[in-house]
Design a protein around this motif. Structure first.
Motif, PDB file in Angstrom:
ATOM      1  N   CYS A  28      76.659  44.969  23.877  1.00 21.59           N
ATOM      2  CA  CYS A  28      75.795  43.810  23.638  1.00 21.59           C
ATOM      3  C   CYS A  28      75.728  43.519  22.136  1.00 21.59           C
ATOM      4  O   CYS A  28      75.437  44.407  21.345  1.00 21.59           O
ATOM      5  CB  CYS A  28      74.408  44.099  24.188  1.00 21.59           C
ATOM      6  SG  CYS A  28      73.191  42.814  23.840  1.00 21.59           S
ATOM      7  N   CYS A  31      71.601  43.886  21.104  1.00 21.01           N
ATOM      8  CA  CYS A  31      70.886  45.164  20.951  1.00 21.01           C
ATOM      9  C   CYS A  31      71.821  46.353  20.739  1.00 21.01           C
ATOM     10  O   CYS A  31      71.358  47.441  20.449  1.00 21.01           O
ATOM     11  CB  CYS A  31      69.985  45.422  22.162  1.00 21.01           C
ATOM     12  SG  CYS A  31      70.861  45.872  23.671  1.00 21.01           S
ATOM     13  N   CYS A  53      72.306  41.135  29.492  1.00 24.04           N
ATOM     14  CA  CYS A  53      72.158  42.547  29.149  1.00 24.04           C
ATOM     15  C   CYS A  53      70.969  43.125  29.910  1.00 24.04           C
ATOM     16  O   CYS A  53      69.897  42.518  29.943  1.00 24.04           O
ATOM     17  CB  CYS A  53      71.938  42.672  27.646  1.00 24.04           C
ATOM     18  SG  CYS A  53      71.598  44.356  27.081  1.00 24.04           S
ATOM     19  N   CYS A  56      68.161  44.150  26.874  1.00 26.60           N
ATOM     20  CA  CYS A  56      67.414  43.191  26.050  1.00 26.60           C
ATOM     21  C   CYS A  56      67.425  41.783  26.628  1.00 26.60           C
ATOM     22  O   CYS A  56      66.825  40.881  26.053  1.00 26.60           O
ATOM     23  CB  CYS A  56      67.955  43.184  24.620  1.00 26.60           C
ATOM     24  SG  CYS A  56      69.560  42.370  24.462  1.00 26.60           S
TER      25      CYS A  56
HETATM   26 ZN   LIG Z   1      71.316  43.886  24.810  1.00 33.43          ZN
END
Ligand SMILES: [Zn+2]
Length: 86
Positions: A28, A31, A53, A56
């Motif tokens: 990701c 994050c 994701c 997050c």
């Molecule tokens: Zn993420």
């Protein structure tokens, strides 16, 4: 809105990337978490397919099909690794 995991779009990913992708890992960009694509949180009821994701909730991938052509945006990934062989 119903959510699915990445296995729900295994066929779509296979068609787009030309192989089994649920065992591929993606990082990701928001994050930094790295997970298998099977772990994506998938919304199929959105316009096209939206994959977020699981950590997050950032949008990692959007797949829209228009006139039989799949348009794929993977800009939410910082990295997308090859699938692991089982
Ligand atoms: Zn993420």
């Amino acid at each position: 809105m119903t959510t699915f995991d990445g296995n729900a779009i295994a066929g779509t990913l296979n068609a787009v990337f030309g192989g089994e992708m649920t065992t591929a890992s993606g990082t990701c960009a928001s994050c930094g978490a790295t997970e298998l694509l099977a772990q994506l949180r998938v919304y199929r009821d959105a316009p096209g397919v939206v994959a977020r994701c699981e950590h997050c909730d950032a949008i990692l991938m959007v797949i829209v099909e228009k006139r039989g052509i799949a348009c794929v945006d993977v800009s939410g990934f910082a990295a997308l690794e090859e699938p692991t062989q089982l």
